[in-house]
Design a protein around this motif. Structure first.
Motif, PDB file in Angstrom:
ATOM      1  N   CYS C  24       0.857  -1.187   0.000  1.00 28.31           N
ATOM      2  CA  CYS C  24       0.000   0.000   0.000  1.00 28.31           C
ATOM      3  C   CYS C  24       0.898   1.244   0.000  1.00 28.31           C
ATOM      4  O   CYS C  24       2.023   1.199   0.505  1.00 28.31           O
ATOM      5  CB  CYS C  24      -0.881   0.025   1.238  1.00 28.31           C
ATOM      6  N   HIS C  29       7.071  -1.465   4.648  1.00 21.06           N
ATOM      7  CA  HIS C  29       7.686  -2.683   4.116  1.00 21.06           C
ATOM      8  C   HIS C  29       8.692  -2.319   3.019  1.00 21.06           C
ATOM      9  O   HIS C  29       9.776  -2.893   2.939  1.00 21.06           O
ATOM     10  CB  HIS C  29       6.617  -3.609   3.516  1.00 21.06           C
ATOM     11  N   GLY C 131      -1.280  -7.511   8.754  1.00 20.69           N
ATOM     12  CA  GLY C 131      -1.625  -6.674   7.605  1.00 20.69           C
ATOM     13  C   GLY C 131      -2.358  -7.448   6.531  1.00 20.69           C
ATOM     14  O   GLY C 131      -3.458  -7.089   6.106  1.00 20.69           O
ATOM     15  N   ASN C 221      -4.560  -0.649   7.383  1.00 19.91           N
ATOM     16  CA  ASN C 221      -5.373  -1.257   8.436  1.00 19.91           C
ATOM     17  C   ASN C 221      -5.487  -0.387   9.680  1.00 19.91           C
ATOM     18  O   ASN C 221      -6.388  -0.583  10.484  1.00 19.91           O
ATOM     19  CB  ASN C 221      -4.833  -2.639   8.788  1.00 19.91           C
TER      20      ASN C 221
HETATM   21  S1  SF4 Z   1      -1.746  -3.917   4.595  1.00 16.91           S
HETATM   22 FE1  SF4 Z   1      -0.422  -2.716   5.936  1.00 16.91          FE
HETATM   23  S2  SF4 Z   1       1.490  -3.900   6.068  1.00 16.91           S
HETATM   24 FE2  SF4 Z   1       0.350  -4.674   4.312  1.00 16.91          FE
HETATM   25  S3  SF4 Z   1       1.130  -3.527   2.536  1.00 16.91           S
HETATM   26 FE3  SF4 Z   1      -0.707  -2.452   3.279  1.00 16.91          FE
HETATM   27  S4  SF4 Z   1       0.074  -0.921   4.706  1.00 16.91           S
HETATM   28 FE4  SF4 Z   1       1.709  -2.424   4.381  1.00 16.91          FE
END
Ligand code: SF4
Ligand SMILES: Cc1ncc(C[n+]2csc(CCOP(=O)(O)OP(=O)(O)O)c2C)c(N)n1
Lengths: 374, 177, 258
Positions: C24, C29, C131, C221
């Motif tokens: 996202c 990450h 996540g 999230n």
């Molecule tokens: S859900 Fe959260 S941990 Fe996973 S890619 Fe999206 S922002 Fe990053």
């Protein structure tokens, strides 16, 4: 009670609560997670036990413990998580305890994907854990049926002191349909004699799956087998569609069963005398229902979202007396009604044969259709 | 009689909600109905679609290869579903989000500038209802007023203030069909 | 402007393939991936490294790094890394795991690997939730924090206390370097990179198990934008999860690993 439009996962969770679920232990995994999330929101307020376990291995052993108390308990997961539960499933079976397990099956093997699949048929129906044990396996095809089978699952689990597994697939878990849920029943106070309860004056109870003396284990297993014979006699469930005059018999369960229903209807409109047998209990399997159809059928078509796991069971029942063909998709791909219709029309067109292996013919069709990746 | 409708667009365009509303309306009218979303990583990629099947008898497959009706809220949806539509089907296209018209002659295509209309109504988020209005007019799936009744019956209290705009949006959409 | 005026200030590390990630927007990450790629490149280890991806949002990590990768079952990356390292001891081997993967389902494997002094490096992304599956409670979820499986906030009475994994692993004799850093601002990110370097150096020196915990954001999230997520990390996570070195084998400093 009025119908509500509700997701399969949530319908199962809510039904379990209403029929007296006392404890739930689970771990997030798509496409099952709404079930856990719904219970995480509902159970604490009702004063019931909800634990998000550290893993599915933890969850199934929490279920093991909870089941020892004789109170209604459940876990749910999807394929990779169910694999982790196999040890616990064997232990719970080896201790003869009632529990309900929901498997919202996804594409595999391995991490695979989160799309709907029936690839866990063999794991659920023919074992997966070690040793001799039997699960009852229920395969709903609609949200309403999932509701009814969830309620039934708890009753059967207690009646036979066994694990009852509800095998759905990702699409049924995610799908919304109108369904009527059962009324809320108050929790039962009394527990069975065999349960641990630590009440002064009551006989001491020890629950274990160990039988260090092989003859003792054999006697236990024999008792289980005899119980299983009774289940096979009394608990078979299935549905038949357009079978009275059917010359061609399609067999499919769960979501693929209802997809096959669409194909069968279209084929009927084209004047093909075809019907559908939809097993609801995958174990005990509707053996007699299949056997009864053998004389009238020109041929069978088995359809599944896997590589032909029920196919082997059907072939065992048809015993080479009639041709059995197969159409399946794998790895998280569901067949469309049109594909099953093609397979029905191929039966009608013939030539039908008792020779060779239907799996070879299916593989040739599928290879043509989708090719083989690198 | 069975009708399959696919509603497809970007996440945030209200495709799943529009499908649910349609499913509620069908249920309240005593019809058989299924609603099934695409789920998973596909959704994180930004597309969201759902299939609604409405029928008078027990519904077989909840998904279909060749839908009778499609609401294409954006260009990728138009590109994906136009070729798959059943002959004689109805394709409602959100004109505000595409740069071409449908080419198939064996279906009925209706262009609706849904975002523009929604903006005029003061809330871009009702573009899904504009599209829904056009669909319900072009394809008499449900008795008149059914969708409005479903809106009233199944909208959470905290969202009720948008209801007037939603109903306006449905009306505007109907005018295009 | 002549060519010599053009100064290259930013480019994709050699350890990265030219691909857009699936993360996202704003998710850290990507930052953590980049730090690992830069460190391995600077150490000249790029072509001597094998990575082990987790089950979690980083499940597709192998799509972005340019070297060999395997993908483990949920939580089992340290076991899989052990298998690789014991078979190919001259390779640099690391796992990259989320907090659900490492501190929940995979707790057994990470503790056992650390206790064995397994010569691997674990990169641990602590974003206080699961996540990939849509934001459920993780072992690292803060007390009171709302997630989709703790909808009224984590109630420590019922749902237990968060796990401080770095502190916990630091108690094990097999661990050579255990540190926690944060990814919420540029300064912290630079410090995180140093810690990752130290961990890989310690692995190369054969000193023992190494782990760097990275405090991360999950805007999707958490339901916050990226700026607010960084602030939330600083305001809520940092006080609970202090950054620092929790275990440093003395030989690391002697070798000037940092
Ligand atoms: S859900 Fe959260 S941990 Fe996973 S890619 Fe999206 S922002 Fe990053
Ligand atoms: C055995 C098993 N259980 C559950 C899952 C589902 N699952 C996939 S990712 C994940 C959690 C990921 O969370 P985390 O490790 O915190 O990483 P993040 O996504 O936050 O980076 C879970 C539970 C799985 N794939 N396998």
């Amino acid at each position: 009670m009025a119908k509500e439009l509700i997701k399969g996962n949530i319908a199962v969770a809510e039904t379990a609560l209403r029929v007296g679920l006392v404890s739930y232990f689970g771990y997030p995994i798509t496409p099952q997670t709404e079930l856990l999330e719904h219970l995480s929101a509902r159970m604490p307020d009702l004063g019931r036990a909800f634990v998000q376990a550290e893993s599915e291995l933890g969850a199934i052993n929490m279920v093991y413990g909870a089941a020892c108390t004789g109170h209604r308990t459940m876990t749910s997961s999807s394929s990779p998580g169910i694999s982790l539960m196999m040890e616990g499933i064997s232990y719970i079976s080896g201790t003869e305890l009632p529990a309900v397990i929901v498997n919202v099956v996804r594409g595999g093997p391995g991490l695979g994907n989160i799309a709907p699949s029936q690839g866990d048929y063999n794991q659920m129906v023919h074992g997966g854990g070690h040793g001799e044990y039997h699960l009852l396996v229920l395969a709903p095809a609609s949200v309403q049926e999932a509701v009814e089978l969830t309620a039934l699952a708890f009753d059967l689990a207690e009646k036979y002191r066994t694990i009852v597994a509800i095998m759905m697939d990702g699409s049924l878990g995610q799908m919304m349909e109108p369904a009527e849920l059962p009324p809320f029943v108050p929790l039962r106070e009394e527990v069975p004699d065999w349960a641990v309860k630590a009440i002064p004056g009551k006989p001491r109870v020890v629950l274990s799956s160990i039988n260090i003396d092989p003859p003792a284990q054999e006697r236990f297993n024999l008792r289980n087998e005899l119980k299983w014979q009774k289940i096979r006699r009394d608990e078979v469930r299935f549905r038949e569609y357009y079978l009275e005059d059917a010359e061609y018999v399609v067999v499919g369960y769960g979501t693929v069963g209802r997809i096959a229903l669409s194909a069968v209807r279209t084929a009927r409109e084209k004047g093909i005398k075809v019907g559908l047998l939809r097993p609801i209990t995958l174990k005990p399997f509707p053996v007699e229902a299949v056997e009864r159809l053998v004389p009238q059928a020109k041929a069978f078509l088995v359809t599944e979202a896997n590589n032909g796991m029920m196919l082997d069971d059907i072939r065992g029942l048809v015993k080479g007396l009639k041709p059995v063909e197969f159409y399946g998709r794998m790895g998280g791909v569901l067949p469309y009604p049109d594909e099953i219709l093609d397979a029905i029309e191929a039966l009608v067109k013939g030539p039908l044969t008792l020779e060779g292996d239907p799996r070879d013919r299916w593989l040739a069709v599928l290879e043509q259709k989708i090719g083989v990746g690198v | 009689m069975q009708t399959e409708i696919i509603i497809s667009g970007f996440g945030g365009q209200g495709t799943l909600y529009a499908g649910q509303l349609l499913a509620y309306a069908a249920m309240d009218e005593g019809k058989q109905v299924t609603w099934i979303p695409s789920y998973g990583p596909e959704m994180r990629g930004g597309t969201a679609n759902c299939t609604v099947v409405i029928s008078d008898e027990e519904i077989g497959s909840p998904t279909v290869l060749y839908p009778k009706a499609v609401l294409a809220m954006n260009l990728p949806s138009l590109d994906k579903y136009e070729p798959l539509m059943a002959t004689g089907g109805i394709l409602i296209v959100n004109e505000s989000m595409v740069n071409r018209v449908p080419t198939r002659k064996d279906i009925r295509a209706i262009m609706v500038p849904a975002n523009t209309i929604a903006q005029e109504l003061g809330n871009e988020r009702v573009s899904n209802m504009v599209m829904m209005g056009a669909l319900l007019k072009a394809l008499p799936l449900l008795p008149e007023g059914a969708i409005e009744r479903a809106l009233a019956a199944h909208t959470a209290e905290r969202h009720k203030r948008l209801m007037g705009t939603n109903i306006e949006a449905l009306k505007k959409g109907m005018a295009y069909a | 402007m002549t060519d010599s005026d053009v100064k290259l200030v930013y480019q994709r590390p050699a350890g990265f393939d030219a691909r857009t990630t699936h993360y996202c927007p704003g998710c850290t990450h990507g930052v953590a991936h980049r730090l690992v790629a830069e460190v391995l490149e600077e150490m000249g280890e790029l072509h001597n490294t094998i990575g082990v991806a987790p089950v979690g949002c980083a499940v597709f990590a192998y799509n972005y790094f340019s070297f060999d990768f395997v993908e483990a079952a949920h939580g089992r990356a340290p076991a899989m890394a052990t298998g690789i390292k014991r078979t190919l001891p001259s390779k640099t081997v690391f796992t990259y795991q989320g907090d659900g993967d490492m501190a929940s389902i995979g707790m057994g494997e990470i503790v056992a690997a650390a206790a064995r002094g397994e010569l691997i490096t674990a990169i641990f992304i602590n974003n206080t939730n699961y996540g990939m599956t849509g934001g459920q409670m993780a072992p690292t979820t803060l007390p009171g924090q709302v997630t989709t499986s703790s909808p009224k906030g984590r109630d420590v009475e019922r749902q237990g206390y968060p796990i401080k994994l770095a502190e916990m692993l630091a108690t094990l004799d097999g661990a050579a370097y255990i540190a926690r850093r944060s990814l919420h601002d540029a300064r912290s990110i630079r410090q995180a990179k140093k810690a990752i370097r130290t961990a890989f150096e310690a692995q190369r020196q054969g000193l023992g198990f190494t782990m760097v915990e990275l405090l991360s954001i999950c805007p999707t999230n958490w339901g916050l934008n990226v700026a607010d997520s960084r602030k939330w990390l600083a305001d809520h996570m940092l006080p609970f999860y202090p950054v620092g070195d929790f275990k440093v084998n003395p030989a690391i400093n002697a070798a000037g690993g940092n």
